[in-house]
Design a protein around this motif. Structure first.
Motif, short mmCIF file in Angstrom:
data_model
loop_
_atom_site.label_atom_id
_atom_site.label_comp_id
_atom_site.label_asym_id
_atom_site.label_seq_id
_atom_site.Cartn_x
_atom_site.Cartn_y
_atom_site.Cartn_z
N LYS A 228 -7.40 -95.45 -16.05
CA LYS A 228 -7.71 -96.51 -17.01
C LYS A 228 -8.99 -96.17 -17.77
N ARG A 229 -9.99 -95.65 -17.05
CA ARG A 229 -11.24 -95.28 -17.72
C ARG A 229 -11.02 -94.11 -18.68
N ILE A 230 -10.13 -93.18 -18.30
CA ILE A 230 -9.83 -92.06 -19.20
C ILE A 230 -9.17 -92.57 -20.48
N SER A 231 -8.22 -93.52 -20.35
CA SER A 231 -7.53 -94.06 -21.52
C SER A 231 -8.48 -94.80 -22.45
N MET A 232 -9.60 -95.30 -21.89
CA MET A 232 -10.61 -96.00 -22.70
C MET A 232 -11.65 -95.04 -23.26
N GLY A 233 -11.54 -93.76 -22.86
CA GLY A 233 -12.45 -92.76 -23.40
C GLY A 233 -13.77 -92.66 -22.67
N SER A 234 -13.91 -93.35 -21.51
CA SER A 234 -15.19 -93.35 -20.81
C SER A 234 -15.14 -92.63 -19.48
N GLY A 235 -14.00 -92.08 -19.11
CA GLY A 235 -13.85 -91.44 -17.80
C GLY A 235 -13.79 -89.94 -17.89
N GLU A 236 -14.18 -89.28 -16.79
CA GLU A 236 -14.10 -87.84 -16.69
C GLU A 236 -12.76 -87.43 -16.07
N GLU A 237 -12.41 -86.17 -16.21
CA GLU A 237 -11.17 -85.69 -15.61
C GLU A 237 -11.22 -85.83 -14.09
N ILE A 238 -10.09 -86.20 -13.50
CA ILE A 238 -10.01 -86.34 -12.06
C ILE A 238 -9.99 -84.94 -11.45
N SER A 239 -10.83 -84.71 -10.46
CA SER A 239 -11.00 -83.37 -9.91
C SER A 239 -9.74 -82.90 -9.18
N PHE A 240 -9.57 -81.60 -9.15
CA PHE A 240 -8.44 -80.98 -8.45
C PHE A 240 -8.48 -81.33 -6.98
N GLU A 241 -9.67 -81.29 -6.37
CA GLU A 241 -9.80 -81.58 -4.93
C GLU A 241 -9.37 -83.00 -4.61
N SER A 242 -9.74 -83.94 -5.47
CA SER A 242 -9.38 -85.34 -5.24
C SER A 242 -7.87 -85.54 -5.31
N LEU A 243 -7.22 -84.92 -6.30
CA LEU A 243 -5.77 -85.02 -6.43
C LEU A 243 -5.07 -84.34 -5.26
N GLN A 244 -5.60 -83.19 -4.85
CA GLN A 244 -4.99 -82.47 -3.73
C GLN A 244 -5.04 -83.30 -2.45
N GLU A 245 -6.16 -83.96 -2.21
CA GLU A 245 -6.31 -84.81 -1.02
C GLU A 245 -5.31 -85.97 -1.07
N THR A 246 -5.14 -86.57 -2.26
CA THR A 246 -4.20 -87.68 -2.41
C THR A 246 -2.77 -87.22 -2.14
N VAL A 247 -2.38 -86.09 -2.73
CA VAL A 247 -1.01 -85.58 -2.56
C VAL A 247 -0.73 -85.23 -1.10
N GLU A 248 -1.68 -84.59 -0.44
CA GLU A 248 -1.48 -84.22 0.95
C GLU A 248 -1.32 -85.46 1.83
N THR A 249 -2.13 -86.48 1.58
CA THR A 249 -2.02 -87.72 2.34
C THR A 249 -0.65 -88.36 2.16
N LEU A 250 -0.17 -88.40 0.91
CA LEU A 250 1.12 -89.02 0.62
C LEU A 250 2.28 -88.22 1.23
N LEU A 251 2.22 -86.89 1.11
CA LEU A 251 3.31 -86.07 1.64
C LEU A 251 3.36 -86.14 3.16
N LYS A 252 2.21 -86.21 3.81
CA LYS A 252 2.21 -86.38 5.27
C LYS A 252 2.89 -87.69 5.66
N LEU A 253 2.65 -88.73 4.87
CA LEU A 253 3.25 -90.02 5.15
C LEU A 253 4.75 -90.01 4.87
N PHE A 254 5.15 -89.45 3.72
CA PHE A 254 6.55 -89.51 3.31
C PHE A 254 7.44 -88.53 4.08
N THR A 255 6.86 -87.48 4.67
CA THR A 255 7.67 -86.46 5.34
C THR A 255 7.44 -86.43 6.85
N LYS A 256 6.78 -87.44 7.39
CA LYS A 256 6.44 -87.40 8.81
C LYS A 256 7.67 -87.48 9.73
N SER A 257 8.79 -88.04 9.16
CA SER A 257 10.00 -88.12 9.97
C SER A 257 10.86 -86.87 9.80
#
Length: 257
Positions: A228-257
């Protein structure tokens, strides 16, 4: 969450026997888009180079859908025609999505990695720029007409240049915002595909597309404040590390079975 918004079918040129491509399912966020007619029909216009599209083709809300199909013919068509990663298929709809608009509605179907997308062409920014340029020309013409022989033409030229700089600044700002969001989408897609491959989940595995889609949507939701901050022109790019952590957390949850 994304859901099926409508189904598209379109006819090809007469040289191809008038073949109809059916069951192109468009998925997106219903809260952001109001679809009046769930059945869209159109016809093929031409191919385009996605890398050479003008920036104003995309709206500031990134009006892009994800495409799926259960038709073998449709899947084979897109696999053949979109083998080139830079190619897009332009389709003109027979019926206008926005009944108040006088402009025809165009869609561009293209492939991003293994994902098929459909972009609704937005001419709003182009019309705004055309209107600003026309208004600027009128103001310059009126000012020049009112300047006496004793007046300074340098002042008029300087004022016109300042207006142009203001217009260019706004345009560059919109381009910068779009680039940040495109970079977010590309990075997120690569991280999800890489995470699935590491887990031995390939595109041929049942529910691969469903798992990819829910992971993508969940990651977008998790970073909704930054986006939302990016769309308003006031935010910085989301870091690769932050996205990687989010994806890993979600995939662990969705593929745990």
């Amino acid at each position: 969450m994304s859901q099926k918004l409508c189904t598209l079918k379109f006819t090809l040129s007469r040289k191809q026997g008038g073949l109809i491509i059916r069951d192109v399912q468009l998925w997106g966020n219903m809260t952001l888009r109001r679809i009046l007619n769930p059945e869209w029909s159109g016809h093929f216009i031409q191919y385009v180079d996605m890398g050479k599209l003008p920036f104003w083709i995309r709206s500031k809300y990134m009006n892009t859908y994800r495409c799926y199909s259960t038709s073998g013919t449709t899947q084979a068509y897109f696999k053949s025609k979109l083998r080139n990663a830079n190619r897009g298929i332009v389709i003109e709809l027979f019926d206008k999505i926005d009944q108040q608009s006088k402009e025809p509605t165009y869609l561009i179907i293209f492939r991003k990695n293994t994902e098929l997308n459909c972009l609704q062409v937005d001419l709003t920014i182009k019309h705004e720029l055309d209107a600003q340029v026309s208004k600027l020309k009128q103001e310059i013409g009126k000012t020049r007409a009112s300047v006496s022989k004793e007046g300074s033409i340098d002042i008029i030229i300087r004022q016109a240049q300042q207006r142009k700089i203001g217009t260019k600044t706004k345009v560059y700002r919109n381009v910068h915002i779009n680039d940040k969001r495109l970079h977010f989408n590309e990075t997120l897609s690569k991280l999800i595909l890489g995470g699935l491959r590491l887990r031995g989940i390939l595109n041929v595995v049942p529910d691969f597309q469903k798992l990819y889609k829910i992971t993508f949507d969940a990651a977008e939701f998790a970073h909704r404040d930054e986006l939302k901050r990016i769309s308003m022109g006031s935010g910085e790019e989301i870091s690769f590390e932050s996205l990687q952590e989010t994806v890993e957390t979600l995939l662990k949850l969705f593929t745990k079975s």
